[in-house]
Design a protein around this motif. Structure first.
Motif, mmCIF file in Angstrom:
data_model
loop_
_atom_site.group_PDB
_atom_site.id
_atom_site.type_symbol
_atom_site.label_atom_id
_atom_site.label_comp_id
_atom_site.label_asym_id
_atom_site.label_seq_id
_atom_site.Cartn_x
_atom_site.Cartn_y
_atom_site.Cartn_z
ATOM 1 N N LEU B 200 0.843 -1.200 0.000
ATOM 2 C CA LEU B 200 0.000 0.000 0.000
ATOM 3 C C LEU B 200 0.874 1.244 0.000
ATOM 4 O O LEU B 200 2.026 1.210 0.447
ATOM 5 C CB LEU B 200 -0.905 0.037 1.233
ATOM 6 N N GLY B 201 0.331 2.309 -0.483
ATOM 7 C CA GLY B 201 1.040 3.579 -0.457
ATOM 8 C C GLY B 201 0.109 4.667 0.027
ATOM 9 O O GLY B 201 -1.113 4.581 -0.154
ATOM 10 N N VAL B 202 0.689 5.692 0.650
ATOM 11 C CA VAL B 202 -0.120 6.816 1.113
ATOM 12 C C VAL B 202 -0.465 7.672 -0.098
ATOM 13 O O VAL B 202 0.420 8.137 -0.810
ATOM 14 C CB VAL B 202 0.644 7.644 2.155
ATOM 15 N N VAL B 203 -1.750 7.847 -0.339
ATOM 16 C CA VAL B 203 -2.152 8.654 -1.498
ATOM 17 C C VAL B 203 -2.567 10.059 -1.077
ATOM 18 O O VAL B 203 -2.593 10.958 -1.904
ATOM 19 C CB VAL B 203 -3.286 7.986 -2.295
ATOM 20 N N ARG B 204 -2.909 10.239 0.166
ATOM 21 C CA ARG B 204 -3.212 11.596 0.614
ATOM 22 C C ARG B 204 -3.125 11.685 2.130
ATOM 23 O O ARG B 204 -3.500 10.761 2.837
ATOM 24 C CB ARG B 204 -4.609 12.025 0.177
ATOM 25 N N THR B 214 -4.873 9.997 7.015
ATOM 26 C CA THR B 214 -4.115 9.367 5.937
ATOM 27 C C THR B 214 -4.999 8.376 5.186
ATOM 28 O O THR B 214 -5.684 7.564 5.824
ATOM 29 C CB THR B 214 -2.895 8.623 6.496
ATOM 30 N N ALA B 215 -4.959 8.468 3.877
ATOM 31 C CA ALA B 215 -5.638 7.463 3.042
ATOM 32 C C ALA B 215 -4.571 6.663 2.309
ATOM 33 O O ALA B 215 -3.643 7.241 1.757
ATOM 34 C CB ALA B 215 -6.573 8.126 2.041
ATOM 35 N N ALA B 216 -4.690 5.355 2.362
ATOM 36 C CA ALA B 216 -3.690 4.492 1.718
ATOM 37 C C ALA B 216 -4.399 3.456 0.858
ATOM 38 O O ALA B 216 -5.489 2.991 1.187
ATOM 39 C CB ALA B 216 -2.852 3.793 2.771
ATOM 40 N N ARG B 217 -3.780 3.125 -0.253
ATOM 41 C CA ARG B 217 -4.322 2.088 -1.131
ATOM 42 C C ARG B 217 -3.182 1.498 -1.941
ATOM 43 O O ARG B 217 -2.040 1.925 -1.814
ATOM 44 C CB ARG B 217 -5.409 2.654 -2.034
ATOM 45 N N ARG B 218 -3.502 0.521 -2.746
ATOM 46 C CA ARG B 218 -2.464 -0.088 -3.578
ATOM 47 C C ARG B 218 -1.831 0.974 -4.464
ATOM 48 O O ARG B 218 -2.471 1.952 -4.844
ATOM 49 C CB ARG B 218 -3.061 -1.174 -4.465
ATOM 50 N N VAL B 219 -0.591 0.748 -4.801
ATOM 51 C CA VAL B 219 0.105 1.678 -5.685
ATOM 52 C C VAL B 219 0.703 0.911 -6.865
ATOM 53 O O VAL B 219 0.811 -0.312 -6.828
ATOM 54 C CB VAL B 219 1.229 2.447 -4.943
ATOM 55 N N GLY B 220 1.085 1.668 -7.875
ATOM 56 C CA GLY B 220 1.768 1.080 -9.036
ATOM 57 C C GLY B 220 0.873 0.211 -9.880
ATOM 58 O O GLY B 220 -0.327 0.476 -10.038
ATOM 59 N N VAL B 221 1.479 -0.852 -10.386
ATOM 60 C CA VAL B 221 0.772 -1.744 -11.308
ATOM 61 C C VAL B 221 -0.449 -2.362 -10.636
ATOM 62 O O VAL B 221 -1.520 -2.492 -11.243
ATOM 63 C CB VAL B 221 1.739 -2.859 -11.781
ATOM 64 N N ALA B 222 -0.288 -2.728 -9.377
ATOM 65 C CA ALA B 222 -1.386 -3.388 -8.671
ATOM 66 C C ALA B 222 -2.596 -2.479 -8.541
ATOM 67 O O ALA B 222 -3.721 -2.948 -8.398
ATOM 68 C CB ALA B 222 -0.917 -3.823 -7.279
ATOM 69 N N ARG B 223 -2.384 -1.189 -8.559
ATOM 70 C CA ARG B 223 -3.516 -0.273 -8.498
ATOM 71 C C ARG B 223 -4.086 0.004 -9.886
ATOM 72 O O ARG B 223 -5.302 0.052 -10.065
ATOM 73 C CB ARG B 223 -3.085 1.042 -7.858
ATOM 74 N N SER B 224 -3.195 0.188 -10.860
ATOM 75 C CA SER B 224 -3.671 0.664 -12.159
ATOM 76 C C SER B 224 -4.200 -0.460 -13.054
ATOM 77 O O SER B 224 -5.152 -0.259 -13.802
ATOM 78 C CB SER B 224 -2.557 1.418 -12.883
ATOM 79 N N MET B 225 -3.582 -1.643 -12.973
ATOM 80 C CA MET B 225 -3.964 -2.689 -13.924
ATOM 81 C C MET B 225 -5.420 -3.147 -13.804
ATOM 82 O O MET B 225 -6.056 -3.433 -14.828
ATOM 83 C CB MET B 225 -3.022 -3.891 -13.793
#
Lengths: 261, 518
Positions: B200-204, B214-225
């Motif tokens: 997970l990554g902090v997005v905001r 803090t809001a966190a969710r998947r980042v990178g390929v796992a988020r976009s694909m």
């Protein structure tokens, strides 16, 4: 194609395949018995042989008589039975009961080929390789759900979510593949990848039902008994679509004719 | 008004610039919504929702609506509602007869289609027709449903592919409380590292009222694909729009051997069937059925193409499909001494010809020919045992069985001179004339222009890839509130209730609370 009373042993080719199916049934029953002898390797070997025989016969039937899962109930039952066995071989059940149930499903599926007349539900035989692959994907997805059902029976003391998640996820992927292949086949054969014809609608219905269950289990947190019940209902519905969509469409007189314009 | 403002803001990152108080409040999206699991979450959600430039009752209310709308669009319940609607629509398509898209209600073709309706639908046809259930896929409700799917797909794609876009927590949440024994900066760094370990990554992050949200969710390929699913849906819908706007589907044409017919105004071409290659299996079923067709413009043959089962031909942006086949007969006549006699149709092309080829379409069809030199009329009545016209071309299918009733009549008196039922090639003779008849095939071809086809193919593949990615990388979102206290920082971890037993959440909680007081 063949007449309504045609059985697999009714021709010279069929005699050979009938023997193969009989041997497959015997082997599957032997695998069911061997699972109780705690010999997993033997179970795998015997069941794999039974499944291989079944697959060879099914391919031969499709090629020589035009009998596909969607137009022949016995072939549909055999395809689901054999591929359920394949799923069991791939996923290695950790329980004797699961091994035994997988082998019994293979035996029942192949037994249907021997006992149920290969009555054609439709004059439309194999409509090309892509439609055939689509039906294989559909049968595989149905088998994935039945494999999940067996797993959920065996691990009933544990939350059923894991089995349901895996089975429903696999089924959704395979059904999506089946729909995609159906679309490509339809485009090649009649220039319309999606024309809302009745059979495609039933396949889409099955896809939507599986997708609903996947959402419930993965996103809404259905677990335990609820996940198991959802899996069983979905497995039953998808099998019904595989077995009953063509006869129902014919009984209703739909026949998918309107797409020709 | 609310959602476009969210899109504008999140697409542009335009937060600080103010217009007027109300608009500014709309442009400032919340990361934590109102109405979360318990009182603390509720209070927290309200605070963040109202953490806007202009605090007012109106902006607070609008903020709540904004959160609710956004939460609804991204919720699994909306996905289930859309899937349920799709289920109902496809069930209707599988159960009820549907009129072809190009057949308008009230037209002769529509009436013909209604007349062919079988039980049980013919009894309830009027009611079903009044409800519009014979044209489900041409109804406004269906188009509206597709539009809703498109809007939802766009928003969900944006939420996955716009990096800073964070979502409000779902309505049903699972919360965990713990205390980190460090200052706020240390706590945030530890949280950030632990989240990264979980994929997970902090997005905001925003600060408000002494707390860090803090809001966190998947980042990178796992988020976009997984967004490929929505992209594929949009591509398919766009392809349908392109086909509707720029595509063209000509009428299905039956062609007997040697027959020439125009393909349609759009193409400006005509097609002539030159040859049929038929390869039957031992049981009579078809293994190969290829037709050689010449494409003609004016008097000039521009191209010669071969169509077949699952084999199309393309020419100058047009595609030709062989969509069916049907019966045809070849007829010739000779006199008592064997000299050939010319035949004429009574309708259509009435020119005298030595050999006539007739397409026999429909369930029963009568055709009349004349042999002027012999004062003879040939009456043909075709009885197919199966509907033949437009039968889908299928491999492994036997051609339909057939019977042709042939009568020879004296033209001037109408007296029956000879008659015979033919199931295969044969001869019908009277005293002075013999008529030779052999069975052939006609083919049904359809011209199309399909500008949306490549996009549809891409859409289908993207949908499949997107489903695979959704299964591999299901959504993973967490929200954290860090509030500095006298001895360390109090942390609240919020996740969807559906993820309460998820291994990743258990591992995240274990990792975060490893050195903390739970």
């Amino acid at each position: 194609m063949y007449d309504s009373g045609y059985k697999i042993t009714s021709s010279l080719w069929g005699t050979g395949s009938g023997l193969a199916v009989s041997l497959g049934v015997a082997l599957a029953l032997g695998a069911a018995a061997s699972s109780w002898a705690s010999k997993e390797r033997l179970w795998r070997l015997v069941l794999a042989t039974a499944c291989a025989l079944g697959l060879v016969v099914l391919v031969g039937l499709a090629r020589n008589t035009g009998a596909w899962p969607s137009n022949t109930i016995a072939v549909a039952l055999a395809a689901v039975g054999v591929t359920t066995g394949v799923w069991g071989l791939v996923h290695r059940p950790s329980d004797r009961l699961a091994e035994s149930l997988h082998a019994l499903v293979v035996a029942l599926g192949l037994g249907a080929l021997l006992l149920v007349p290969l009555a054609p539900l439709s004059e439309e035989g194999g409509r090309g390789l892509l439609f055939g692959f689509a039906e294989v994907a559909f049968a595989l997805s149905c088998a994935a759900l039945w494999h999940g059902m067996i797993s959920s029976v065996v691990i009933r003391r544990q939350p059923g979510q894991a089995a349901a998640k895996a089975a429903l996820g696999s089924a959704l992927l395979l059904l999506s593949t089946a729909l995609l292949l159906h679309g490509v086949g339809a485009q090649w054969s009649r220039g319309a990848y999606w024309s809302w014809e009745p059979l495609a609608c039933w396949w889409l219905t099955a896809w939507a039902v599986v997708a609903l269950a996947v959402l419930g289990v993965r996103r809404l947190g259905w677990s335990g008994r609820r996940a198991t019940i959802a899996l069983w209902l979905v497995a039953g519905f998808v099998l019904l679509v595989l077995l009953g969509a063509v006869p129902l469409v014919q009984w209703l007189g739909l026949n998918g004719r309107y797409w020709t314009g | 008004m609310i959602l476009p403002s969210i899109i504008l803001h999140r697409a542009t990152g335009w937060r600080k610039k103010r217009l007027i108080g109300l608009l500014t409040s709309l442009l400032c999206p919340p990361i934590i919504g109102a109405g979360d699991a318990d009182e603390d979450s509720e209070r927290m959600g309200v605070r963040v929702t109202t953490a806007r430039s202009q605090w007012s009752t109106l902006s607070s209310a609008l903020g709540r609506i904004e959160v609710a709308a956004w939460r609804a669009i991204t919720s699994p319940q909306v996905s289930m509602a859309l899937l349920a609607a799709l289920l109902i629509i496809s069930l209707l398509g599988g159960l009820l007869p549907q009129a072809a898209p190009d057949v308008q209600p009230g037209s002769p073709r529509y009436q013909e289609w209604r007349g062919q309706m079988r039980p049980p639908w013919n009894a309830a046809a009027d009611t079903l027709e009044a409800l519009g259930l014979f044209r489900v896929f041409q109804s406004r409700l269906f188009y509206l449903f597709m539009a809703v799917i498109a809007v939802v797909a766009v928003l969900r794609l944006a939420s996955l592919w716009i990096p800073s876009w964070a979502l409000a927590p779902p309505r049903e949440t699972s919360t965990r409380d713990f205390t980190l024994l460090c200052d706020e900066a240390g706590a945030l760094e530890e949280i950030s590292l632990t989240l990264r370990d979980m994929g997970l990554g902090v997005v905001r992050q925003i600060s408000f009222d002494g707390a860090r949200y803090t809001a966190a969710r998947r980042v990178g390929v796992a988020r976009s694909m997984p967004g490929l699913l929505y992209l594929g849906v949009l591509a398919l819908l766009l392809a349908a729009v392109i086909e509707w706007r720029f595509g063209w589907v000509g009428s299905s044409l039956d062609l007997a051997l040697g027959e020439t017919r125009p393909l349609g105004v759009e193409s400006g071409l005509a097609a002539r069937l030159e040859q049929i290659d038929l390869l039957p299996l031992a049981d009579g079923s078809l293994q190969r059925f290829d037709s050689h067709v010449s494409l003609i413009r004016g008097a000039h043959v521009e191209s010669r193409v071969v169509l077949g089962l699952n084999r199309r031909a393309t020419y100058q942006g047009f595609s030709l499909y062989q969509v069916g086949f049907g019966p045809a007969v070849r007829i010739s006549a000779r006199g008592a001494s064997g000299q050939p006699l010319a035949l004429q149709r009574t309708v259509g092309d009435t020119s005298a010809q030595g050999v006539l080829r007739l397409r026999l379409s429909g369930r029963q069809q009568e055709q009349l020919l004349t042999i002027p030199r012999a004062d003879m009329v040939v009456r043909l009545v075709y009885y197919p045992s199966l509907p033949a016209r437009g039968s889908p071309m299928t491999l492994g299918t036997k051609p339909p069985s057939r019977a042709l009733h042939v009568q020879l009549l004296r033209g001037s008196t109408g007296k029956l001179l000879a008659e015979r039922f033919l199931e295969q090639a044969g001869e019908v003779s009277s005293a002075d004339v013999s008529v030779d008849i052999s069975f052939e095939y006609s083919v049904t071809i359809r011209p199309e222009r399909e500008p949306g086809l490549p996009l549809a193919a891409i859409g289908g593949l993207l949908i499949l890839a997107g489903i695979v990615c959704q299964v591999i990388w299901p959504p993973r979102e967490a929200w954290l509130i860090v509030r500095p206290e006298d001895q360390g920082c109090h942390c609240r971890l919020i996740a969807s209730r559906a993820d309460a037993d998820a291994p990743w959440l258990t591992a995240l909680v274990a990792a975060l609370s490893g050195g903390a007081h739970v």
